[in-house]
Scaffold this motif. Structure first.
Motif, PDB file in Angstrom:
ATOM      1  N   LYS A  41       0.836  -1.205   0.000  1.00 39.33           N
ATOM      2  CA  LYS A  41       0.000   0.000   0.000  1.00 39.33           C
ATOM      3  C   LYS A  41       0.874   1.260   0.000  1.00 39.33           C
ATOM      4  N   ASP A  42       1.876   1.282   0.870  1.00 45.14           N
ATOM      5  CA  ASP A  42       2.768   2.443   0.931  1.00 45.14           C
ATOM      6  C   ASP A  42       3.605   2.585  -0.345  1.00 45.14           C
ATOM      7  N   GLN A  43       3.988   1.459  -0.932  1.00 48.84           N
ATOM      8  CA  GLN A  43       4.735   1.507  -2.190  1.00 48.84           C
ATOM      9  C   GLN A  43       3.887   2.101  -3.303  1.00 48.84           C
ATOM     10  N   LEU A  44       2.609   1.741  -3.324  1.00 50.77           N
ATOM     11  CA  LEU A  44       1.702   2.304  -4.323  1.00 50.77           C
ATOM     12  C   LEU A  44       1.620   3.821  -4.169  1.00 50.77           C
ATOM     13  N   LEU A  45       1.505   4.285  -2.954  1.00 52.33           N
ATOM     14  CA  LEU A  45       1.458   5.723  -2.704  1.00 52.33           C
ATOM     15  C   LEU A  45       2.804   6.397  -3.011  1.00 52.33           C
ATOM     16  N   ALA A  46       3.902   5.684  -2.768  1.00 50.67           N
ATOM     17  CA  ALA A  46       5.237   6.236  -3.018  1.00 50.67           C
ATOM     18  C   ALA A  46       5.477   6.475  -4.509  1.00 50.67           C
ATOM     19  N   PHE A  49       3.662   8.019  -6.517  1.00 49.60           N
ATOM     20  CA  PHE A  49       3.328   9.410  -6.801  1.00 49.60           C
ATOM     21  C   PHE A  49       4.413  10.366  -6.305  1.00 49.60           C
ATOM     22  N   ASP A  50       4.972  10.078  -5.137  1.00 44.29           N
ATOM     23  CA  ASP A  50       6.051  10.915  -4.606  1.00 44.29           C
ATOM     24  C   ASP A  50       7.295  10.845  -5.489  1.00 44.29           C
TER      25      ASP A  50
END
Length: 105
Positions: free
Chosen positions: A82-87, A89-90
């Motif tokens: 989940k955090d990788q998916l959001l990362a 975008f960063d």
């Protein structure tokens, strides 16, 4: 493939990368790549049957390097899926704001 042959191929690709980035692909001649790589036309054509083949090899290598960097950045920023998916975008936003991206586009 011998070490000497591999080194010549890599020198040609590095010269192409430098020239393509600074002058553009169309404006870069085979002669300028050969001169920059400190090699001969015969050697270039031994590894790449045409300028187009050199361009394809350059783009393949550039793409592989970019995606290896991109994935490494995501994995460095986050551990869970989940955090990788959001990362994503960063990392993407950081890349778009980088001087390297701005210079290339």
């Amino acid at each position: 493939m011998s070490i000497k042959t591999a080194n010549a191929r890599e020198r040609i690709l590095l010269a192409a990368k430098t020239l393509f980035s600074s002058q553009g692909i169309r404006a870069t001649s085979v002669d300028s790549v050969v001169k920059s790589a400190n090699t001969h036309k015969m050697t270039l054509y031994k590894h790449f049957c045409s300028k187009e083949a050199l361009i394809v090899a350059y783009l393949d290598k550039h793409s592989a390097e970019f995606w290896a960097w991109f994935v490494a950045q995501i994995e460095r920023k986050a551990q869970t899926p989940k955090d990788q998916l959001l990362a994503i975008f960063d990392v993407h936003a950081g890349w778009l704001a980088s001087p390297d991206f701005q210079a290339a586009h």
